[in-house]
Design a protein around this motif. Sequence first.
Motif, mmCIF file in Angstrom:
data_model
loop_
_atom_site.group_PDB
_atom_site.id
_atom_site.type_symbol
_atom_site.label_atom_id
_atom_site.label_comp_id
_atom_site.label_asym_id
_atom_site.label_seq_id
_atom_site.Cartn_x
_atom_site.Cartn_y
_atom_site.Cartn_z
ATOM 1 N N GLN A 79 0.677 -1.205 0.063
ATOM 2 C CA GLN A 79 0.153 -0.028 0.116
ATOM 3 C C GLN A 79 0.885 1.346 0.228
ATOM 4 O OE1 GLN A 79 -2.565 -0.117 3.176
ATOM 5 N NE2 GLN A 79 -3.870 -1.499 2.415
ATOM 6 N N ASP A 80 0.513 2.133 -0.874
ATOM 7 C CA ASP A 80 1.191 3.583 -0.871
ATOM 8 C C ASP A 80 0.513 4.561 -0.074
ATOM 9 O OD1 ASP A 80 2.500 5.819 -1.229
ATOM 10 O OD2 ASP A 80 2.136 5.953 -3.273
ATOM 11 N N GLN A 81 0.736 4.829 1.262
ATOM 12 C CA GLN A 81 -0.146 5.494 2.102
ATOM 13 C C GLN A 81 0.626 6.907 2.117
ATOM 14 O OE1 GLN A 81 -0.380 3.693 5.873
ATOM 15 N NE2 GLN A 81 -1.127 2.003 4.624
ATOM 16 N N ARG A 82 1.452 7.385 1.422
ATOM 17 C CA ARG A 82 2.049 8.783 1.347
ATOM 18 C C ARG A 82 1.076 9.701 0.695
ATOM 19 N NH1 ARG A 82 5.262 12.208 -0.885
ATOM 20 N NH2 ARG A 82 5.508 11.356 -2.811
ATOM 21 N N ASN A 83 1.143 10.898 1.180
ATOM 22 C CA ASN A 83 0.392 11.994 0.581
ATOM 23 C C ASN A 83 1.355 12.857 -0.185
ATOM 24 O OD1 ASN A 83 -1.482 13.984 -0.125
ATOM 25 N ND2 ASN A 83 -2.169 14.462 1.727
ATOM 26 N N ASP A 127 3.536 14.821 2.772
ATOM 27 C CA ASP A 127 4.357 13.945 3.662
ATOM 28 C C ASP A 127 6.051 13.788 3.068
ATOM 29 O OD1 ASP A 127 2.204 12.737 5.077
ATOM 30 O OD2 ASP A 127 1.648 11.266 3.870
#
Length: 138
Positions: free
Chosen positions: A64-68, A72
Amino acid sequence: MTHFEHANITVPNIDASIAFLAIAAPDFRVKADVTPKGEKRWLHIGNNNHYFALQEPKDIKTFQDQRNPYHDIGVNHLAMIVDDLELKKRKLLEAGYRMNGDLVNEPYRKRVYFFDSAGFEWELVEYFTDDPNLRYQY
């Protein structure tokens, strides 16, 4: 003088990344495409001077790529100098890629931003001068 050689990026689908780069950087070629037994696939795609090292996560189901981006810590976009930006823009739009904003026209360069199918943002820049004092006016 220091020059960019490569960037190593984990992508959810290498083939989708190749499809985007085939339009954005048509001089790029696959230099290596390896999937060691029981390991993740990795690939080098580029020209004689620069390339991207792409790798897929070993288990895409848990990736999962959870970076904004732009909020971020991490890479926000990658930029490539290209020829014939208008042609590349048209081909990327025809292929269904989404632009981020409008084409930016400046006296000595044009810039456009696109998202690839994985959501990575790419800046494509075409310069109309070799003079760095004119290229990089802010």
